[in-house]
Design a protein around this motif. Structure first.
Motif, short mmCIF file in Angstrom:
data_model
loop_
_atom_site.label_atom_id
_atom_site.label_comp_id
_atom_site.label_asym_id
_atom_site.label_seq_id
_atom_site.Cartn_x
_atom_site.Cartn_y
_atom_site.Cartn_z
N GLU A 20 33.84 36.93 38.40
CA GLU A 20 32.98 36.97 37.22
C GLU A 20 32.52 35.57 36.78
OE1 GLU A 20 32.95 38.72 32.63
OE2 GLU A 20 34.81 38.73 33.80
N VAL A 67 25.97 40.70 33.90
CA VAL A 67 27.12 40.82 34.78
C VAL A 67 27.92 42.05 34.35
CG1 VAL A 67 29.29 39.78 35.51
CG2 VAL A 67 27.25 38.36 35.24
N ARG A 80 31.43 43.97 35.19
CA ARG A 80 32.73 43.67 35.80
C ARG A 80 33.50 44.96 36.07
NH1 ARG A 80 37.45 39.70 33.31
NH2 ARG A 80 39.21 41.07 33.74
#
Length: 356
Positions: A36, A48, A50
């Motif tokens: 990340e 992003v 995760r």
């Protein structure tokens, strides 16, 4: 777009990320917890997402229905037009392709040795559609290009990261050499006493040495730094580490994320590379590099996390003086001798290394 493993692997995917970003209105990068930090430093990434992947993460969680269902729901909520799944040669893209299909993604591209049925719309077959031993950034670029996202004109395909923050508060003079002794897999680590002796010898030859590491590596960095180097173990964020690497004359590091940060900044690398994975695929990409370590050792290609050979000879047999010579090959000698913690004048121009 997906790359579900570590910081280093995510950094190596950077050129492919830029290729997809150039042809997409919005790019979400699906990554694991270990990647990340790097994902947030890549140009072209808008968001992003995760997720710890049970078939890729080095410390894999159990497969649980609610966890998988939650990912499928999150992916469905993004209303994705297409997905590019990036994997290394020893990983399968098909489990994630199945989840993407369940999330309603209409077009999925990946490399897969295994028959994919209707899981993939674009399938590249390693060993048939491209050579098995391509460097990781080039493998990823081929997948992106096959998905309809070529690298845009003017992009040279090298690694790149976002501009880092100033780090003058951490290191107040230059030039300096960064030494990063840690690595997530023990098989990729040079012995700590070798690191310490190499740092001492570099300092005695007039190089300022800065030792970096994560919060879990403070004991290691303290041992390596001793009283002859600046110990920054546990004191840097990932962007600050990027800034330190940018400002360094050279980086001494194993096969781990900071090696690829150095390549992204064009900083020369002394790579202490254990052959458990092929250097051809994972060595610092298109940057002056001196590669150290016996690449023909019995552990070569084993992908072992713990060295299977007594004494760890592929790296243990690399002497501290080998590292000193490699640094001086890349950056030259300081113009005069200094005390270990003092700044020195700019070294001679960089000399290209043995692997580029």
């Amino acid at each position: 777009m997906a790359r579900l493993d570590s910081d280093g692997d995510v950094l190596l995917a950077g050129p492919a990320v830029r290729a997809v970003a150039a042809g997409a209105s919005h790019l979400t990068l699906l990554c694991g917890p270990a990647g990340e930090r790097a994902a947030r430093q890549l140009p072209g990434v808008d968001d992003v997402l995760r997720w710890r992947c049970p078939w890729i993460d080095a410390d894999p969680p159990p497969v649980r229905g609610p966890d998988v269902d939650g990912l499928v729901s999150r992916l469905a909520g993004l209303h994705l037009d297409s997905a590019v799944v990036l994997t290394s040669f020893h990983q399968s893209a098909l489990p994630l392709a199945l989840l993407l299909r369940l999330a309603g993604v209409p077009r999925i591209a990946a490399a897969s040795t295994d028959y994919a049925g209707t899981l993939l719309d674009v399938r590249l077959r390693p060993g048939e559609d491209f050579p098995e031993d391509l460097p990781e950034p080039e493998r990823a670029l081929l997948v992106a290009d096959a998905a309809g996202f070529p690298l845009p004109g003017g992009d040279d395909g090298r690694l790149a990261v976002l501009p880092p923050p100033p780090v003058r508060a951490l290191v107040d003079s230059d030039p300096y050499v960064v030494m990063h002794p840690g690595a997530s897999a023990p098989a990729r680590r040079w012995p700590s006493w070798h690191w310490r002796e190499a740092a001492r010898r570099l300092a005695l030859r007039g190089h300022r040495v800065v030792v970096t590491g994560g919060p879990g590596e403070i004991r290691l960095t303290r041992e390596v730094a001793g009283d002859h180097a600046t110990d920054l173990g546990g004191r840097t964020s990932f962007p600050q580490l990027s800034g330190l690497v940018l400002g360094a004359s050279a980086v001494v590091v194993g096969n781990t994320g900071p090696a690829h940060l150095a390549a992204a900044h064009g900083t020369p690398v002394v790579s202490l590379f254990a052959p458990v994975v092929p250097a051809r695929r994972w060595a610092p990409y298109r940057v002056p590099t001196v590669l150290l370590g016996d690449q023909r050792a019995p552990c070569a290609g084993s992908r072992a996390r713990h060295c299977p050979v007594p004494g760890h000879p592929c790296l243990s047999d690399v002497a501290p003086e080998d590292v000193v010579r490699a640094v001086q090959r890349l950056v030259g000698r300081p113009t005069h001798q200094v005390s270990p913690r003092a700044g020195v004048a700019r070294p001679d121009p960089r000399v290209p290394g043995g692997h580029d």
